[in-house]
Design a protein around this motif. Structure first.
Motif, PDB file in Angstrom:
ATOM      1  N   ALA A 244       0.828  -1.210   0.000  1.00 50.78           N
ATOM      2  CA  ALA A 244       0.000   0.000   0.000  1.00 50.78           C
ATOM      3  C   ALA A 244       0.860   1.256   0.000  1.00 50.78           C
ATOM      4  O   ALA A 244       0.577   2.221  -0.729  1.00 50.78           O
ATOM      5  CB  ALA A 244      -0.930  -0.012   1.219  1.00 50.78           C
TER       6      ALA A 244
ATOM      7  N   GLN B 133       1.145   4.045  -3.030  1.00 51.68           N
ATOM      8  CA  GLN B 133       0.811   5.445  -2.780  1.00 51.68           C
ATOM      9  C   GLN B 133       1.861   6.372  -3.364  1.00 51.68           C
ATOM     10  O   GLN B 133       1.538   7.393  -3.985  1.00 51.68           O
ATOM     11  CB  GLN B 133       0.671   5.689  -1.276  1.00 51.68           C
ATOM     12  CG  GLN B 133      -0.565   5.068  -0.640  1.00 51.68           C
ATOM     13  CD  GLN B 133      -0.537   5.131   0.867  1.00 51.68           C
ATOM     14  OE1 GLN B 133       0.267   5.868   1.460  1.00 51.68           O
ATOM     15  NE2 GLN B 133      -1.404   4.356   1.520  1.00 51.68           N
TER      16      GLN B 133
ATOM     17  N   GLN C 160      -4.350  -1.474  -5.639  1.00 51.91           N
ATOM     18  CA  GLN C 160      -4.269  -0.439  -4.605  1.00 51.91           C
ATOM     19  C   GLN C 160      -5.508  -0.462  -3.709  1.00 51.91           C
ATOM     20  O   GLN C 160      -5.405  -0.346  -2.483  1.00 51.91           O
ATOM     21  CB  GLN C 160      -4.122   0.935  -5.267  1.00 51.91           C
ATOM     22  CG  GLN C 160      -3.770   2.060  -4.298  1.00 51.91           C
ATOM     23  CD  GLN C 160      -3.428   3.334  -5.026  1.00 51.91           C
ATOM     24  OE1 GLN C 160      -3.897   3.598  -6.131  1.00 51.91           O
ATOM     25  NE2 GLN C 160      -2.593   4.156  -4.411  1.00 51.91           N
TER      26      GLN C 160
ATOM     27  N   ASP D 174      -5.301  -1.396   0.347  1.00 50.65           N
ATOM     28  CA  ASP D 174      -5.782  -0.353   1.262  1.00 50.65           C
ATOM     29  C   ASP D 174      -6.900  -0.894   2.153  1.00 50.65           C
ATOM     30  O   ASP D 174      -6.980  -0.575   3.340  1.00 50.65           O
ATOM     31  CB  ASP D 174      -6.294   0.855   0.477  1.00 50.65           C
ATOM     32  CG  ASP D 174      -5.166   1.695  -0.107  1.00 50.65           C
ATOM     33  OD1 ASP D 174      -4.017   1.564   0.374  1.00 50.65           O
ATOM     34  OD2 ASP D 174      -5.423   2.476  -1.042  1.00 50.65           O
TER      35      ASP D 174
ATOM     36  N   ASN E 229      -5.284  -3.359   4.781  1.00 53.09           N
ATOM     37  CA  ASN E 229      -4.093  -2.874   5.460  1.00 53.09           C
ATOM     38  C   ASN E 229      -4.428  -2.562   6.917  1.00 53.09           C
ATOM     39  O   ASN E 229      -5.200  -1.645   7.210  1.00 53.09           O
ATOM     40  CB  ASN E 229      -3.560  -1.620   4.763  1.00 53.09           C
ATOM     41  CG  ASN E 229      -2.322  -1.060   5.451  1.00 53.09           C
ATOM     42  OD1 ASN E 229      -1.737  -1.696   6.327  1.00 53.09           O
ATOM     43  ND2 ASN E 229      -1.922   0.135   5.052  1.00 53.09           N
TER      44      ASN E 229
ATOM     45  N   THR F  68      -1.618   0.985   9.506  1.00 46.68           N
ATOM     46  CA  THR F  68      -1.577   2.304   8.895  1.00 46.68           C
ATOM     47  C   THR F  68      -1.967   3.351   9.919  1.00 46.68           C
ATOM     48  O   THR F  68      -2.630   3.043  10.917  1.00 46.68           O
ATOM     49  CB  THR F  68      -2.527   2.383   7.678  1.00 46.68           C
ATOM     50  OG1 THR F  68      -2.390   3.657   7.041  1.00 46.68           O
ATOM     51  CG2 THR F  68      -3.975   2.189   8.108  1.00 46.68           C
TER      52      THR F  68
END
Length: 218
Positions: free
Chosen positions: A96, A100, A121, A125, A128, A131
């Motif tokens: 991820a 980005q 992506q 995301d 994930n 984060t």
């Protein structure tokens, strides 16, 4: 670069090779080469299996021709095939972050992202778990890389003196699936290959992940 990051992302999110999956998969790749059809010498037409000797071969096929080996993949037994040897398997969180950066670079160059890139992506995301909006990109990446290194270099010696270590698949799966409150039994249920470790060793592994997750969210 965009191409490099996307390539690494594709490797990390391939299914099942490392799509990171807690359950073992069994996939068999058999030979796709057509078998030779034995011929009946009387009428030069294909004979049935019952009419042909068991060791009959086509005149065009060498008797000692090597057969294509059958590849069996099994995550529970850490069997993935030769293409997964000596490679680094990334976690969803790492992928991820790489995507980005490359996505921002593509925008700056006025480039349009490919649909596969966008889907990858979106997937990483969504899943994930490591984060934080309050952490800088490089700070997050350093935390994840340090955790990956700690898990990769983790060693535990058995009573017989054998040194045990985590497979790259297990490292990425642990980073993807473990939460701060994950118990040993849950980790082994999610990643069955961890069952070869003593419970105390699995708990040590979970502690490494918990401490990193706490630093990220704090």
């Amino acid at each position: 670069t965009l191409v490099t990051c996307a390539a690494r992302a594709r490797l990390a999110t391939q299914s099942p090779r490392p799509q990171i999956s807690p359950h073992p998969r069994h996939t068999t790749l058999a030979s796709k080469h057509p078998q030779s059809v034995p011929m009946n010498s009387n009428n030069a037409t294909p004979s049935s299996p019952s009419q042909s000797p068991s060791n009959a071969t086509s005149p065009n096929t060498p008797a000692n021709k090597a057969t294509t080996p059958v590849v069996v993949e099994n995550a529970a037994e850490l069997s993935f095939g030769t293409e997964f040897e000596d490679i680094q398997i990334l976690s969803n969180a790492q992928v991820a972050l790489y995507l980005q950066v490359s996505a921002r670079s593509a925008v700056n160059r006025d480039e349009e992202l490919h649909d596969v890139y966008k889907k990858t992506q979106k997937y990483v995301d969504r899943f994930n778990t490591m984060t934080s909006r309050e952490k800088e990109h490089q700070e997050l990446l350093d935390e994840l890389d340090n955790l990956q290194d700690a898990l990769t270099t983790f060693r535990k010696e058995t009573d017989e003196g054998e040194e045990m270590e985590l497979h790259g698949f297990e490292v990425a799966a642990l980073m993807n699936l473990v939460a701060t409150d994950t118990l040993v039994e849950e980790a082994v249920a999610l990643i069955p290959s961890l069952g070869r470790f003593p419970e105390a060793a699995v708990d040590e592994i979970l502690d490494l992940i918990r401490s990193t997750m706490i630093r990220i969210v704090s």
